[in-house]
Design a protein around this motif. Structure first.
Motif, PDB file in Angstrom:
ATOM      1  N   ILE A  96       0.811  -1.098  -0.141  1.00 60.43           N
ATOM      2  CA  ILE A  96       0.019  -0.119  -0.004  1.00 60.43           C
ATOM      3  C   ILE A  96       0.975   1.234   0.046  1.00 60.43           C
ATOM      4  CG2 ILE A  96      -1.475   1.639   1.469  1.00 60.43           C
ATOM      5  CD1 ILE A  96      -2.900  -1.672   2.448  1.00 60.43           C
ATOM      6  N   GLU A  97       1.996   1.247   0.921  1.00 63.59           N
ATOM      7  CA  GLU A  97       2.723   2.458   1.060  1.00 63.59           C
ATOM      8  C   GLU A  97       3.513   2.492  -0.505  1.00 63.59           C
ATOM      9  OE1 GLU A  97       6.412   3.843   3.723  1.00 63.59           O
ATOM     10  OE2 GLU A  97       5.870   1.826   3.679  1.00 63.59           O
ATOM     11  N   PHE A  98       4.232   1.431  -1.033  1.00 65.36           N
ATOM     12  CA  PHE A  98       4.599   1.542  -2.304  1.00 65.36           C
ATOM     13  C   PHE A  98       3.414   2.327  -3.299  1.00 65.36           C
ATOM     14  CE2 PHE A  98       7.061  -2.735  -1.641  1.00 65.36           C
ATOM     15  CZ  PHE A  98       8.131  -2.126  -0.685  1.00 65.36           C
ATOM     16  N   CYS A  99       2.511   1.734  -3.415  1.00 64.03           N
ATOM     17  CA  CYS A  99       1.485   2.249  -4.300  1.00 64.03           C
ATOM     18  C   CYS A  99       1.353   3.905  -4.153  1.00 64.03           C
ATOM     19  CB  CYS A  99       0.031   1.713  -4.140  1.00 64.03           C
ATOM     20  SG  CYS A  99       0.132  -0.085  -4.670  1.00 64.03           S
ATOM     21  N   ILE A 100       1.140   4.426  -2.803  1.00 66.63           N
ATOM     22  CA  ILE A 100       1.100   5.517  -2.727  1.00 66.63           C
ATOM     23  C   ILE A 100       2.189   6.657  -3.135  1.00 66.63           C
ATOM     24  CG2 ILE A 100       1.111   7.534  -0.535  1.00 66.63           C
ATOM     25  CD1 ILE A 100      -1.619   6.317  -1.098  1.00 66.63           C
ATOM     26  N   HIS A 101       3.535   5.860  -2.761  1.00 65.00           N
ATOM     27  CA  HIS A 101       4.692   6.794  -2.918  1.00 65.00           C
ATOM     28  C   HIS A 101       4.963   6.536  -4.569  1.00 65.00           C
ATOM     29  CE1 HIS A 101       6.642   7.778   0.792  1.00 65.00           C
ATOM     30  NE2 HIS A 101       5.747   6.948   1.287  1.00 65.00           N
ATOM     31  N   ALA A 102       4.416   5.691  -5.407  1.00 61.54           N
ATOM     32  CA  ALA A 102       4.667   5.585  -6.683  1.00 61.54           C
ATOM     33  C   ALA A 102       3.634   6.430  -7.628  1.00 61.54           C
ATOM     34  CB  ALA A 102       4.282   4.237  -7.149  1.00 61.54           C
ATOM     35  N   LYS A 103       2.468   6.889  -6.962  1.00 63.45           N
ATOM     36  CA  LYS A 103       1.428   7.533  -7.585  1.00 63.45           C
ATOM     37  C   LYS A 103       1.094   8.840  -7.052  1.00 63.45           C
ATOM     38  CE  LYS A 103      -0.857   6.646 -10.649  1.00 63.45           C
ATOM     39  NZ  LYS A 103      -0.814   7.050 -11.948  1.00 63.45           N
ATOM     40  N   ALA A 104       1.036   9.162  -5.741  1.00 68.69           N
ATOM     41  CA  ALA A 104       0.640  10.215  -5.103  1.00 68.69           C
ATOM     42  C   ALA A 104       1.536  11.157  -4.714  1.00 68.69           C
ATOM     43  CB  ALA A 104      -0.303   9.762  -3.742  1.00 68.69           C
ATOM     44  N   ASN A 105       1.035  12.396  -4.536  1.00 68.34           N
ATOM     45  CA  ASN A 105       1.970  13.510  -4.015  1.00 68.34           C
ATOM     46  C   ASN A 105       1.115  14.701  -3.663  1.00 68.34           C
ATOM     47  OD1 ASN A 105       1.587  15.249  -6.309  1.00 68.34           O
ATOM     48  ND2 ASN A 105       2.809  13.840  -7.591  1.00 68.34           N
ATOM     49  N   LYS A 106       1.628  15.881  -3.440  1.00 72.69           N
ATOM     50  CA  LYS A 106       0.837  16.875  -2.548  1.00 72.69           C
ATOM     51  C   LYS A 106       0.040  17.672  -3.681  1.00 72.69           C
ATOM     52  CE  LYS A 106       4.836  20.158  -3.245  1.00 72.69           C
ATOM     53  NZ  LYS A 106       5.810  21.023  -2.299  1.00 72.69           N
ATOM     54  N   LYS A 107       0.052  17.313  -5.001  1.00 70.16           N
ATOM     55  CA  LYS A 107      -0.648  17.967  -5.940  1.00 70.16           C
ATOM     56  C   LYS A 107      -1.846  17.127  -6.387  1.00 70.16           C
ATOM     57  CE  LYS A 107       3.304  20.219  -8.184  1.00 70.16           C
ATOM     58  NZ  LYS A 107       4.081  20.490  -9.556  1.00 70.16           N
TER      59      LYS A 107
END
Length: 366
Positions: A96-107
């Protein structure tokens, strides 16, 4: 010292209370404590796994094989996918953490159900991403679709917890597949299937097929875990199954040797003891009927569950007070106050454990 601003209001995940805490605080013998708060397997671990782990003691000084080929081969055969369609994590939480770091950011943002696994939001806030939730606590896909259309330009990840932790609701597999087909190719749909083997046992229509996900969708990943029905929560091991293009990108975020030798061996051998898993799941739903009957008898609202837990919602009684009184008697349940609910989440235990829960809970309610 200054830290990233988006950490200022971030709350830590609240895990279930450990047995050791009850022993030290209330002087109760460890073997008399009943822990039904963290959705662990009440029957422990397969004897096949225990025997295999005993043979690993002379290899503790060695790093694990970082290709994880034995576990990947076994998973690939089990789900009829390729080994390159699999990523291994320290629990499905890490993926789950990998998915977030691969796709999500402050924008951009993630989209979740109103009440669901807390780590989706916590990991999103690690990277400063916005969190959009449905008003419905459960998975109302019409609301998911509406929010996605309104925010499609910025939603990078959608989480579907199938079945949903901590409430127990569960979408049909066909509903999930249809929903993914309506999502843009640049939005990753994460299917958190930690409890799906329970759901599939109760109702085959709920069973998500990783092979189908892998074959038909370029923007979805299936997550599984060994922490629940396989009884390996303490080993912290999970997996993701998706198209190679997704797995390759997530693999760039994985640190070497993120899984221990013991965890790898335990998970691999656990996949061979299907009878242990089946017996545990069958007991789960037999005993869940007892909880439903108890709730009806005592006028307690319960949420129909496709998992290894059930939620009791209270009206006049205070769930936190009930949880504390049970804790003092050596019974650990999950108080759902942190979710804004006057409720208890109860892992389905062994028949003997459940007998004691019913006895003590009945005394408190009276």
């Amino acid at each position: 010292m200054k830290f990233n601003k988006h950490l200022a209001n971030l709350q830590c995940y609240e895990a279930g209370k450990p047995i050791e805490l009850v022993v030290s605080k209330f002087g109760i013998e460890a073997n008399e404590v009943i822990k039904l708060a963290s959705n662990e397997n009440p029957f422990g671990t397969s004897p096949v796994v225990k025997l295999a782990l005993a043979e690993m003691m002379d290899k503790l000084h060695l790093y694990p094989d970082d290709s994880y080929f034995q576990l990947k081969d076994t998973l690939a055969a089990n789900f009829e996918v390729g080994t390159k369609n699999i990523i291994i994590g320290a629990g499905s939480d890490q993926i789950i953490e990998f998915c977030i770091h691969a796709k999500a950011n402050k924008k951009n943002a993630i989209l979740t159900a109103g009440t669901t696994f807390a780590m989706y939001e916590i990991y999103a806030k690690h990277v400063g991403a916005n969190v959009i939730k449905t008003k419905s606590p459960t998975h109302d896909l019409s609301e998911f679709k509406k929010l996605y259309k309104q925010n499609a330009h910025k939603i990078s990840v959608i989480f579907l917890c199938v079945p949903n932790n901590p409430l127990g609701d569960c979408l049909d597999a066909r509903e999930v597949y249809n929903f993914i087909s309506e999502v843009g190719k640049n939005t990753l749909v994460v299917i958190d299937a930690a409890y799906n083997d329970y759901a599939k046992f109760k109702d085959p229509k709920k069973g998500i097929d990783p092979r189908y996900i892998c074959k038909n969708f370029k923007n979805a990943i299936y997550l599984g875990t060994f922490s629940k029905s396989y009884g390996l929560g303490g080993m912290r091991i999970g997996y993701g199954i998706a198209k190679r293009s997704i797995i390759n990108e997530l693999g760039k975020l994985r640190a070497p040797f993120n899984i221990t030798n013991l965890s790898l061996k335990a998970a691999t051998m656990a996949l061979f003891d299907k009878e242990f898993v089946k017996a545990g799941i069958q007991n789960n739903f037999e005993q869940m009927l007892r909880y439903e009957e108890f709730a009806k008898t005592h006028g307690i609202e319960f949420l129909p569950s496709y998992t290894n837990f059930i939620v009791f919602k209270f009206d006049k009684q205070n769930a936190s007070q009930i949880a504390n009184k049970l804790l003092q008697q050596g019974i650990i349940l999950r108080d759902m106050k942190s979710y804004g609910l006057n409720a208890l989440r109860i892992t389905i235990g062994t028949p003997e454990q459940n007998d004691k829960v019913f006895e003590k809970l009945d005394e408190i309610l009276k």
